[in-house]
Design a protein around this motif. Structure first.
Motif, mmCIF file in Angstrom:
data_model
loop_
_atom_site.group_PDB
_atom_site.id
_atom_site.type_symbol
_atom_site.label_atom_id
_atom_site.label_comp_id
_atom_site.label_asym_id
_atom_site.label_seq_id
_atom_site.Cartn_x
_atom_site.Cartn_y
_atom_site.Cartn_z
ATOM 1 N N ASN A 47 -11.229 5.170 -0.074
ATOM 2 C CA ASN A 47 -10.000 3.631 -0.129
ATOM 3 C C ASN A 47 -9.425 3.617 2.048
ATOM 4 O O ASN A 47 -9.743 3.121 1.912
ATOM 5 C CB ASN A 47 -9.341 4.999 -0.747
ATOM 6 C CG ASN A 47 -7.633 3.844 -0.793
ATOM 7 O OD1 ASN A 47 -7.245 3.455 0.443
ATOM 8 N ND2 ASN A 47 -7.210 2.927 -1.599
ATOM 9 N N GLN A 51 -11.911 8.494 -4.926
ATOM 10 C CA GLN A 51 -10.814 7.203 -4.991
ATOM 11 C C GLN A 51 -10.460 7.693 -3.692
ATOM 12 O O GLN A 51 -10.096 6.416 -2.532
ATOM 13 C CB GLN A 51 -10.847 6.354 -6.042
ATOM 14 C CG GLN A 51 -8.941 7.262 -6.481
ATOM 15 C CD GLN A 51 -8.254 6.360 -5.736
ATOM 16 O OE1 GLN A 51 -7.649 6.081 -4.961
ATOM 17 N NE2 GLN A 51 -6.972 8.012 -5.659
ATOM 18 N N TRP A 73 1.194 -1.224 -0.044
ATOM 19 C CA TRP A 73 0.242 -0.040 -0.075
ATOM 20 C C TRP A 73 1.106 1.319 0.224
ATOM 21 O O TRP A 73 0.599 2.708 -0.148
ATOM 22 C CB TRP A 73 -0.971 0.230 1.211
ATOM 23 C CG TRP A 73 -2.278 -1.159 0.915
ATOM 24 C CD1 TRP A 73 -2.611 -2.036 1.730
ATOM 25 C CD2 TRP A 73 -3.165 -0.527 0.265
ATOM 26 N NE1 TRP A 73 -3.806 -2.261 0.468
ATOM 27 C CE2 TRP A 73 -4.672 -1.186 -0.060
ATOM 28 C CE3 TRP A 73 -3.458 0.281 -0.878
ATOM 29 C CZ2 TRP A 73 -5.390 -1.423 -0.686
ATOM 30 C CZ3 TRP A 73 -4.354 0.548 -1.671
ATOM 31 C CH2 TRP A 73 -4.982 0.042 -1.998
ATOM 32 N N LEU A 77 -15.085 1.564 -4.689
ATOM 33 C CA LEU A 77 -13.674 2.129 -5.197
ATOM 34 C C LEU A 77 -12.920 1.650 -6.446
ATOM 35 O O LEU A 77 -12.365 2.182 -7.461
ATOM 36 C CB LEU A 77 -12.881 1.656 -4.322
ATOM 37 C CG LEU A 77 -11.336 2.049 -3.748
ATOM 38 C CD1 LEU A 77 -11.092 3.401 -3.987
ATOM 39 C CD2 LEU A 77 -10.595 1.676 -3.036
ATOM 40 N N LEU A 115 -6.077 -3.753 -7.384
ATOM 41 C CA LEU A 115 -7.859 -3.575 -6.354
ATOM 42 C C LEU A 115 -8.751 -5.064 -6.182
ATOM 43 O O LEU A 115 -9.636 -5.187 -5.814
ATOM 44 C CB LEU A 115 -8.452 -2.556 -6.273
ATOM 45 C CG LEU A 115 -7.951 -1.149 -5.757
ATOM 46 C CD1 LEU A 115 -8.683 0.126 -6.851
ATOM 47 C CD2 LEU A 115 -8.769 -1.042 -4.162
#
Length: 177
Positions: free
Chosen positions: A105, A101, A61, A128, A159
């Motif tokens: 998120n 987004q 991430w 998302l 994702l």
């Protein structure tokens, strides 16, 4: 006139802030997730096949947040250098999708871990994924020195994988609250 506050354009204009904002917000979210992912509620669930060790999520991430932040910087550069109203509008729409987004998120973590709403989190991640796909298409069509697609493709792929994981936890643990 963009519906986004000027400060959000200013953040994206500075490459360090553009990259640092999502990384910083992601770190805060990740810290909270780390605490919650050690709870009995999460530990006692059946994971889907291919579930990685929890130590993978932080580094992945961090990279993805940095890449998406730099894509926002390239987008605001396209906005600032656009020579046609349609170029400005497209970059503006891409930035709106970017910040939208980012909000989606960041909402996923408390939805899933704090409120323990796996199904609602799945709806969130599907929204998302759609928003990120639309953002990637908008940013891809901008005139930038580097294609933003290269910065966003890993995010789209992850994702998809994260959506699979969320759906797997929902399906495999549908009888657990």
């Amino acid at each position: 006139m963009s519906p986004l506050p000027e400060i959000l354009f200013d953040v994206a204009r500075n490459p360090f802030l553009a990259v640092g904002l999502p990384i910083g917000l992601g770190m805060a979210s990740g810290f909270a997730t780390g605490q919650s992912s050690r709870s009995n509620w999460f530990k006692n669930m059946t994971p889907p096949p291919g579930n990685p060790p929890k130590e993978v999520f932080g580094p992945v991430w961090t990279i993805l947040y940095g890449l998406m932040g730099y894509a926002s910087h390239l987008t605001v550069r396209a906005f600032d250098s656009a020579v046609t109203p349609s170029g400005t509008a497209q970059a503006d729409q891409a930035l709106q999708l970017y910040y939208g987004q980012l909000l989606l998120n960041l909402l996923w973590t408390p939805t899933y871990f704090f409120f323990k709403q796996k199904e609602l989190a799945l709806g969130n991640i599907l929204a998302l994924f759609g928003t990120v796909t639309a953002m990637t298409v908008k940013m891809h069509n901008l005139y930038t020195p580097f294609s933003t697609t290269w910065f966003l493709a890993p995010y789209c792929a992850w994702l998809g994988y994260a959506t699979y994981l969320n759906a797997g936890y929902v399906f495999l643990n549908r009888d657990r609250k």
